[in-house]
Design a protein around this motif. Structure first.
Motif, PDB file in Angstrom:
ATOM      1  N   ILE A  95       0.855  -1.195   0.000  1.00 28.63           N
ATOM      2  CA  ILE A  95       0.000   0.000   0.000  1.00 28.63           C
ATOM      3  C   ILE A  95       0.890   1.245   0.000  1.00 28.63           C
ATOM      4  CG2 ILE A  95      -1.953  -1.167   1.124  1.00 28.63           C
ATOM      5  CD1 ILE A  95      -1.106   0.144   3.782  1.00 28.63           C
ATOM      6  N   ASN A  96       0.264   2.402  -0.105  1.00 28.19           N
ATOM      7  CA  ASN A  96       1.073   3.623  -0.221  1.00 28.19           C
ATOM      8  C   ASN A  96       1.255   4.356   1.112  1.00 28.19           C
ATOM      9  OD1 ASN A  96      -1.587   4.449  -0.038  1.00 28.19           O
ATOM     10  ND2 ASN A  96      -1.365   6.157  -1.479  1.00 28.19           N
ATOM     11  N   ILE A  97       1.305   3.601   2.210  1.00 33.78           N
ATOM     12  CA  ILE A  97       1.586   4.232   3.513  1.00 33.78           C
ATOM     13  C   ILE A  97       3.093   4.536   3.571  1.00 33.78           C
ATOM     14  CG2 ILE A  97       2.028   2.042   4.764  1.00 33.78           C
ATOM     15  CD1 ILE A  97       0.495   3.256   7.155  1.00 33.78           C
ATOM     16  N   PRO A  98       3.491   5.734   4.010  1.00 31.73           N
ATOM     17  CA  PRO A  98       4.941   5.977   4.152  1.00 31.73           C
ATOM     18  C   PRO A  98       5.495   5.058   5.248  1.00 31.73           C
ATOM     19  CG  PRO A  98       3.656   8.034   4.276  1.00 31.73           C
ATOM     20  CD  PRO A  98       2.678   6.907   4.352  1.00 31.73           C
ATOM     21  N   LEU A  99       6.555   4.311   4.918  1.00 31.75           N
ATOM     22  CA  LEU A  99       7.054   3.305   5.865  1.00 31.75           C
ATOM     23  C   LEU A  99       7.474   3.934   7.198  1.00 31.75           C
ATOM     24  CD1 LEU A  99       7.150   0.268   5.558  1.00 31.75           C
ATOM     25  CD2 LEU A  99       9.575   0.448   5.012  1.00 31.75           C
ATOM     26  N   ASP A 100       7.964   5.197   7.144  1.00 34.67           N
ATOM     27  CA  ASP A 100       8.390   5.812   8.410  1.00 34.67           C
ATOM     28  C   ASP A 100       7.197   6.276   9.257  1.00 34.67           C
ATOM     29  OD1 ASP A 100       7.709   7.915   6.817  1.00 34.67           O
ATOM     30  OD2 ASP A 100       9.538   9.076   7.140  1.00 34.67           O
ATOM     31  N   CYS A 101       5.987   6.126   8.730  1.00 31.96           N
ATOM     32  CA  CYS A 101       4.782   6.404   9.545  1.00 31.96           C
ATOM     33  C   CYS A 101       4.199   5.118  10.107  1.00 31.96           C
ATOM     34  CB  CYS A 101       3.734   7.128   8.710  1.00 31.96           C
ATOM     35  SG  CYS A 101       4.292   8.739   8.170  1.00 31.96           S
ATOM     36  N   THR A 102       4.866   3.990   9.878  1.00 30.95           N
ATOM     37  CA  THR A 102       4.401   2.718  10.436  1.00 30.95           C
ATOM     38  C   THR A 102       5.239   2.407  11.671  1.00 30.95           C
ATOM     39  OG1 THR A 102       5.929   1.309   9.169  1.00 30.95           O
ATOM     40  CG2 THR A 102       3.840   1.901   8.105  1.00 30.95           C
ATOM     41  N   HIS A 103       4.588   1.974  12.722  1.00 32.04           N
ATOM     42  CA  HIS A 103       5.292   1.715  13.981  1.00 32.04           C
ATOM     43  C   HIS A 103       4.970   0.312  14.489  1.00 32.04           C
ATOM     44  CE1 HIS A 103       4.607   6.055  13.600  1.00 32.04           C
ATOM     45  NE2 HIS A 103       5.822   6.163  14.106  1.00 32.04           N
ATOM     46  N   VAL A 104       6.016  -0.417  14.817  1.00 32.49           N
ATOM     47  CA  VAL A 104       5.881  -1.716  15.475  1.00 32.49           C
ATOM     48  C   VAL A 104       6.816  -1.603  16.681  1.00 32.49           C
ATOM     49  CG1 VAL A 104       6.208  -4.218  15.233  1.00 32.49           C
ATOM     50  CG2 VAL A 104       5.529  -2.861  13.234  1.00 32.49           C
ATOM     51  N   PRO A 105       6.391  -2.036  17.878  1.00 34.76           N
ATOM     52  CA  PRO A 105       7.316  -1.930  19.007  1.00 34.76           C
ATOM     53  C   PRO A 105       8.679  -2.513  18.634  1.00 34.76           C
ATOM     54  CG  PRO A 105       5.183  -2.744  19.751  1.00 34.76           C
ATOM     55  CD  PRO A 105       5.121  -2.698  18.248  1.00 34.76           C
ATOM     56  N   LYS A 106       9.758  -1.841  19.096  1.00 32.00           N
ATOM     57  CA  LYS A 106      11.113  -2.267  18.698  1.00 32.00           C
ATOM     58  C   LYS A 106      11.568  -3.442  19.554  1.00 32.00           C
ATOM     59  CE  LYS A 106      12.709   2.184  16.947  1.00 32.00           C
ATOM     60  NZ  LYS A 106      11.577   3.024  17.374  1.00 32.00           N
ATOM     61  N   GLY A 107      11.551  -4.621  18.939  1.00 26.31           N
ATOM     62  CA  GLY A 107      11.933  -5.849  19.646  1.00 26.31           C
ATOM     63  C   GLY A 107      13.423  -5.938  19.889  1.00 26.31           C
ATOM     64  N   ASN A 108      14.194  -4.978  19.344  1.00 25.57           N
ATOM     65  CA  ASN A 108      15.648  -4.973  19.584  1.00 25.57           C
ATOM     66  C   ASN A 108      16.051  -3.765  20.426  1.00 25.57           C
ATOM     67  OD1 ASN A 108      15.162  -2.994  17.714  1.00 25.57           O
ATOM     68  ND2 ASN A 108      16.861  -3.547  16.338  1.00 25.57           N
ATOM     69  N   ALA A 109      15.078  -3.153  21.131  1.00 32.49           N
ATOM     70  CA  ALA A 109      15.402  -1.975  21.939  1.00 32.49           C
ATOM     71  C   ALA A 109      16.371  -2.358  23.065  1.00 32.49           C
ATOM     72  CB  ALA A 109      14.122  -1.389  22.534  1.00 32.49           C
ATOM     73  N   ALA A 110      17.346  -1.465  23.338  1.00 33.27           N
ATOM     74  CA  ALA A 110      18.316  -1.741  24.410  1.00 33.27           C
ATOM     75  C   ALA A 110      17.589  -1.732  25.756  1.00 33.27           C
ATOM     76  CB  ALA A 110      19.426  -0.692  24.382  1.00 33.27           C
ATOM     77  N   ASP A 111      16.636  -0.820  25.904  1.00 30.26           N
ATOM     78  CA  ASP A 111      15.875  -0.727  27.163  1.00 30.26           C
ATOM     79  C   ASP A 111      14.401  -0.961  26.822  1.00 30.26           C
ATOM     80  OD1 ASP A 111      14.476  -0.022  29.403  1.00 30.26           O
ATOM     81  OD2 ASP A 111      15.735   1.730  29.849  1.00 30.26           O
TER      82      ASP A 111
END
Ligand code: F6R
Length: 262
Positions: free
Chosen positions: A107-123
């Motif tokens: 679809i034409n959603i801008p990828l940087d407007c899509t958010h998935v919790p960051k499973g590689n977050a340091a904290d």
């Protein structure tokens, strides 16, 4: 009304519109029309999205609608319900990877407007708190898409003694790890934790569309709609929400007894 779809209501939960569809294809089309109507009414909608097998048909339908010009995602932003922890977003078992492949790239959603919790977050605890703040700063979720587990879970909110409200880190139960092992090379590769929107984050959405198909979901759907609201059936909280669509197929509806044709 799309063909093969019947609308129901009941006296107890007037806020819940139940659509019983002939089969998975019909429910996928119906759910896609609800999402498309949301985006067409408010082009800058904030969508809450789910992974799993339930929404795959709906995502295919949304890709089709977008390609034929019936819906435009260019101003939409999205927040997904959950992600494994720890996991890299490039891992083909990550929910980020799933969303890219099953919806975002089509679809034409801008990828940087899509958010998935960051499973590689340091904290990861900070990531959970930041995620709720980001959803709030975006203006809250306009329409949240949900699947449901056979035990009534939504997101990674499993049956518990109290509803957990904010986005939080979850220790996966042995059963869940075993169930998810089918997607990984070995059970040792299944992440032991996850990050999930909480019940409060989900409940704060302006509207919600819950989708379910198949006999394996019939008991969870019955408990969600007809049992008393209780945290042992996390999805039962939806009875208290003001604006819910439940879009299911005949098998998933097969144990319901309180709903009557509209
Ligand atoms: C997925 C999610 C889960 C699934 C549920 C149903 O992001 O949060 O709660 O919606 O486990 O999964 P499926 O659709 O695979 O039966």
């Amino acid at each position: 009304m799309a063909s093969g779809v019947k609308a129901y209501s009941n006296g107890k939960n007037k806020n819940i519109r139940l659509y019983v569809c002939k089969d998975y294809e019909a429910l996928s089309k119906k759910a896609a029309l609800i999402v498309a109507a949301q985006v067409n009414t408010k082009p800058e909608s904030v969508l809450g999205l789910a992974t799993g097998s339930s929404p795959v048909g709906m995502y295919k339908e949304l890709i089709k609608l977008c390609k034929e010009g019936s819906v435009d995602f260019s101003k939409v932003c999205s927040y997904n319900l959950d992600e494994y922890f720890p996991i890299e977003p490039t891992n083909d078992q990550s929910y980020r990877y799933f969303m890219n492949e099953n919806l975002f790239y089509g679809i034409n959603i801008p990828l940087d407007c899509t958010h998935v919790p960051k499973g590689n977050a340091a904290d990861i605890k900070k990531e959970a708190a930041d995620y709720d703040r980001a959803v709030a700063n975006a203006g809250g979720i306009d329409l949240q898409v949900l699947g449901i587990g056979g035990n009534g879970h939504i997101g990674f909110n499993e049956p518990t003694d109290t509803f957990i409200l904010p986005t939080h880190v979850v220790d996966l139960k042995e059963d869940t790890i075993k169930a998810n092992a089918r997607f990984f090379a070995s059970i040792d590769d299944v992440p032991k934790r996850a990050i999930s929107m909480g019940i409060g984050t989900i409940f704060a959405a302006h509207s919600i569309v819950l989708i379910a198909s198949g006999k394996a979901k019939a008991k969870a759907i019955k408990d969600t709609l007809e049992a008393n609201v209780n945290p042992q059936v996390p999805a039962s909280i939806l009875q208290l929400h003001q604006n819910v669509y439940v879009v299911i197929d005949e098998e998933a509806a097969s144990l319901l007894n309180e709903y009557k044709p509209e």
